[in-house]
Write an enzyme that holds these catalytic residues in place. Structure first.
Site, PDB file in Angstrom:
ATOM      1  N   HIS A  96       0.833  -1.213   0.000  1.00 26.35           N
ATOM      2  CA  HIS A  96       0.000   0.000   0.000  1.00 26.35           C
ATOM      3  C   HIS A  96       0.867   1.262   0.000  1.00 26.35           C
ATOM      4  CE1 HIS A  96      -3.391  -2.634   1.305  1.00 26.35           C
ATOM      5  NE2 HIS A  96      -2.410  -3.237   1.947  1.00 26.35           N
ATOM      6  N   SER A 127      15.639  21.493 -14.083  1.00 25.33           N
ATOM      7  CA  SER A 127      14.515  22.376 -14.349  1.00 25.33           C
ATOM      8  C   SER A 127      15.036  23.674 -14.970  1.00 25.33           C
ATOM      9  CB  SER A 127      13.798  22.671 -13.030  1.00 25.33           C
ATOM     10  OG  SER A 127      13.187  23.939 -13.067  1.00 25.33           O
TER      11      SER A 127
END
Ligand code: ARG
Length: 500
Positions: A152, A273
């Site tokens: 999970h 970036s």
């Protein structure tokens, strides 16, 4: 309109219409197979006495030079027409007009796709093996590298990077097996099925299949021209592979983020970036994750094109083929880059410490079962309550004391007396102890992972040998066809000599 069909049922066609329905742009990769099919068909027709040898030899000579002469040009429906046109252009219709006797574009296109596909499958399978090899190599160096395992996406139990990587080797191997199985169903010959009802000429389907390196026939002629389940099967297998690769990419993306801090992606496989100078973005893996969706799209488009088609050949089938090639191309560019990335994968000094919190709790519960004889369900409850207490008080698993466990246990069941030592606790919450003690078959203990790596390496050798055998069979078939063509041309040995 191709000159082949002029003056027949349809007196003329509009060039914009021909261009619209043409498959020529995506037929390019079928060209060499279409030529081989024509050659095998001619050899067979001479051997069976269906056409005179003199005619056959002229056709074969014309076919030999045709590869360079067939240019994608407007106004031609497909590669089959283009080849026949080129042959007729070279030797005239008296001779060239016999090329298409006893066959149809319908059996020919399916045969050509199968021939091209078997080459592509061998390539993709080879690339899967190379990726498995790269992953195995990394697994070998990380048999002792303990990482948090997740369920999970929550920290669950410790394992090792080697153990994790092996999981993907096994998943990839099932994809490989599915493709090998598909390969044998792809490698069957539809030739001789004609348009749908075979032919009244006494052709020898087995001989053509043999000359083209097929393992056998698609016997029923309607099935042979009208089925594309071999494409769906390959696209389904590739879709499963794509899902696996996407999940692998997703793990690596997550684990490379500082929140996880488990692995270090090679710089050359990342970008920065344009505004945030600190960024190292996992571009390659993101593109892999996204592009794998295209494979699922190709499967769905193909199945949807086919699902309501009347049996036998429909031109809709032509529109399935490009989906096959686009999936093949997508994967054969993805697999090698992923293998390179894996080869250069690094590991961080230490994962985010928060991931280790309580990760060995299962073993703590197991220890209570062993030392105190309580049922697992009870020890599970005790440890659960204990962890809740620790978490509420900002404590860690290392703050547990025997007294604390005794207290929590008594709160749950006043008849419980839990007697354990500090060492018992220490041992059960040790990460390396956890991994070492999980040594049942398939578990993360280094001994077991080493054993699995060895069996996987041996399996990889077997897979490589199979691929080599399949490659060799194709090469032998090409050689067989070349010799059969030559022996016709030289008028020397070969099949039964007949009229001409
Ligand atoms: N271009 C077609 C294809 O790729 C083959 C031609 C069949 N055309 C026909 N009219 N029967 O499937």
């Amino acid at each position: 309109m191709s000159s082949l069909f002029k003056g027949g049922r349809i007196p003329s066609t509009r060039s914009d219409v021909v261009d619209f329905i043409s498959s020529l742009p995506s037929d390019e990769r079928l060209l060499s197979s279409v030529i081989e099919i024509n050659m095998a068909h001619v050899v067979m027709m001479v051997e069976e006495g269906i056409i005179p040898r003199s005619v056959g030899v002229q056709l074969l000579k014309a076919l030999q030079g045709v590869q360079e002469e067939v240019k994608p040009r407007r106004g031609v429906e497909d590669v089959h027409v283009a080849v026949e046109e080129a042959v007729i252009g070279k030797v005239g219709v008296e001779v060239g007009g016999n090329l298409h006797m006893g066959k149809s574009r319908n059996d020919q296109v399916s045969a050509a796709i199968r021939m091209e596909l078997r080459r592509s499958l061998l390539q993709i399978m080879g690339e899967i093996v190379a990726l498995q090899e790269a992953i195995l190599l990394q697994a070998q160096s990380h048999v002792e590298t303990i990482i948090p395992g997740f369920t999970h996406l929550q920290p669950a139990q410790p394992t090792t990077l080697g153990h994790y990587l092996l999981a993907h080797v096994d998943g990839l191997d099932r994809s490989l097996e599915r493709l090998v199985e598909a390969y044998f169903r792809v490698n069957l010959s539809p030739m001789g099925a004609g348009a749908l009802a075979a032919t009244s000429f006494p052709i020898n389907r087995e001989r053509v299949a043999e000359l083209l390196g097929f393992d056998g026939l698609l016997e029923n002629s309607i099935d042979a021209v009208g089925s594309r389940d071999f494409i769906l099967e390959v696209l389904a297998a590739l879709s499963i592979l794509a899902v696996d690769l996407s999940r692998f990419a997703e793990d690596l993306i997550l684990w490379s983020s500082p929140g996880f801090g488990i692995i270090d992606l090679p710089d050359e496989f990342c970008s920065t970036s344009s505004i945030m100078p600190q960024k190292k973005n996992p571009d390659v893996l993101e593109v892999v994750r996204a592009r794998m969706a295209n494979i699922l799209g190709d499967f769905l488009s193909s199945a949807t094109i086919m699902k309501a088609l009347p049996s036998s050949y429909n031109l809709d089938l032509q529109e399935v083929t490009p989906h096959l090639w686009s999936s093949i191309d997508e994967l054969s560019s993805t697999l090698p880059i992923l293998a390179e990335l894996v080869r250069n994968l690094g590991v961080r000094e230490a994962p985010n410490p928060a991931l280790w919190d309580f990760i060995t709790s299962t073993e703590l519960a197991n220890m209570l079962v062993r030392k105190c004889g309580v049922p697992f369900r009870t020890s599970h409850r005790i440890v659960g309550a204990l962890i809740r207490h620790l978490a509420q008080n900002g404590l860690s698993i290392h703050d547990i004391t025997p007294e604390m466990i005794r207290r929590v246990a008594r709160q749950i069941d006043s008849s419980l007396t839990i007697n354990i030592s500090v060492e018992d606790i220490q041992e059960s919450i040790s990460l390396s102890g956890f991994v070492r003690s999980h040594r049942v078959r398939g578990g993360p203990s280094p001994t077991e992972v080493r054993r699995m790596i060895n069996t996987r390496l041996k399996r990889l050798t077997r897979r490589k040998r199979l691929l080599q055998r399949l490659e060799k069979r194709l090469m032998e078939a090409r050689e067989r066809l070349r010799r059969a063509v030559e022996s016709q041309m030289e008028g020397l040995q070969g099949g039964p000599q007949t009229s001409g």
